[in-house]
Design an enzyme around this catalytic site. Sequence first.
Site, mmCIF file in Angstrom:
data_model
loop_
_atom_site.group_PDB
_atom_site.id
_atom_site.type_symbol
_atom_site.label_atom_id
_atom_site.label_comp_id
_atom_site.label_asym_id
_atom_site.label_seq_id
_atom_site.Cartn_x
_atom_site.Cartn_y
_atom_site.Cartn_z
ATOM 1 N N THR A 134 3.067 6.280 -3.567
ATOM 2 C CA THR A 134 3.899 5.516 -4.488
ATOM 3 C C THR A 134 3.873 6.124 -5.887
ATOM 4 O O THR A 134 2.800 6.432 -6.418
ATOM 5 C CB THR A 134 3.412 4.055 -4.568
ATOM 6 N N LYS A 161 8.977 3.308 -7.530
ATOM 7 C CA LYS A 161 9.082 1.924 -7.995
ATOM 8 C C LYS A 161 10.144 1.830 -9.087
ATOM 9 O O LYS A 161 10.014 2.433 -10.159
ATOM 10 C CB LYS A 161 7.737 1.449 -8.558
ATOM 11 N N ASP A 190 11.652 1.464 -4.012
ATOM 12 C CA ASP A 190 11.170 0.085 -3.895
ATOM 13 C C ASP A 190 11.738 -0.702 -5.068
ATOM 14 O O ASP A 190 11.324 -0.513 -6.211
ATOM 15 C CB ASP A 190 9.641 0.049 -3.910
ATOM 16 N N GLU A 218 13.655 -0.370 -0.317
ATOM 17 C CA GLU A 218 12.789 -1.491 0.060
ATOM 18 C C GLU A 218 13.029 -2.696 -0.847
ATOM 19 O O GLU A 218 13.102 -2.569 -2.064
ATOM 20 C CB GLU A 218 11.323 -1.040 -0.055
ATOM 21 N N ASP A 243 10.653 -6.353 2.862
ATOM 22 C CA ASP A 243 9.202 -6.473 2.702
ATOM 23 C C ASP A 243 8.840 -7.940 2.495
ATOM 24 O O ASP A 243 8.551 -8.665 3.441
ATOM 25 C CB ASP A 243 8.734 -5.605 1.528
ATOM 26 N N LYS A 269 2.819 -5.987 6.760
ATOM 27 C CA LYS A 269 1.549 -5.943 6.026
ATOM 28 C C LYS A 269 0.625 -6.995 6.616
ATOM 29 O O LYS A 269 1.028 -8.153 6.780
ATOM 30 C CB LYS A 269 1.771 -6.216 4.540
#
Length: 365
Positions: A134, A161, A190, A218, A243, A269
């Site tokens: 990330t 991000k 993301d 995402e 997510d 997750k």
Amino acid sequence: MKIKEIKIGKIDIPLKRKYKLPTREITTSEEVVIKIITDTGEIGYGSAAPAPMVTGETENSIIGAIRYIENYIKGMEISSLESIIATMEKVIRRNPSAKAAIDIALYDLAGKKYNEPLYKFLGGNTNFTITDTTIMNDSIENMAKNSLEAMLNGYADLKIKLGYGSFEKDIEILQAIKKSIRKSARIRIDGSGAWSAKEAIKIIRKCEEIGLDIDFVEQPVKYWDIEGLKQVKDSVDTMILADESVFGYSSAEAFRVIKNRTCDYINLKLMKSGGIHNAIKIYNMAETMDIKCMMGCMIESKIGITAAASMAMAKDNMITSDLDTMLIFEEDPIVGGATFEKNKIILNDEPGLGIKEIKGWKEIK
């Protein structure tokens, strides 16, 4: 092999750099770590990562839920895994990270009972998986620099991000990163639920128009905006991954996203699904509907990462992993478990998680 007691403790691991989230900055991973002690003396390790803005749980609520659940599962046979999980679901609603800690420890014990590493116990035949890394929100220059460094360190997949500034800044960030890295690198975005459906469609279409070749996006919209998520998915060519929109408080809560084909991919997750058992239920539904899965994580130590990697290695419909948080820790207090070689996570063939010791573990009485 029966559950004798659950010992609850914690480990605090400083991070190499601040982990920026939309609502706060994290400098230390404060993780609840449990030991399920059996009547044979065998120990199963599990962990829970507090994430109030994702699962609604704090350290104290996790501890309270684990202690509450312990009253109902003490004395149960480890081989009755299904019954233990069903009992947890019956006696307390939600609390997914607390349940995940117990679930992971139970699967660790099951692997030890049957003398199999967890990835083999779950059906896998390979002991490694590839993870992306990330790139946290920062200045445009630093994000481009960090992306290049990640590539030079062996990472072929970068998750960027975005959603912390304007539309124009997000596009600038992506263009700068694209210029700084090899053409073979795959870029993922993301959005962290930062955009409206219209904003997400606008930025993704712009990426497509200028040829940024984004692997997938995402969680572009708020977790509760299921209609907006489907609108984005149906309006762009780029793949959309859900997510936070996919929780596993019960598999029924994930079903509404899956049945309507609201997304192309799902990020599983353990902390938001309540552990391996429920994550497998969600995975099976997604596979039935031809929706691919990615194995993700919170800011977790090697306990949760080893458990998540074990599941990732056991499932063919798991197309990728996002299990890189170990790389932002200053130290690794977990003896045993997964090891890292650049972008490869490798598991050993010790029974269960293969974890021998947790340095710095402090019991909470």
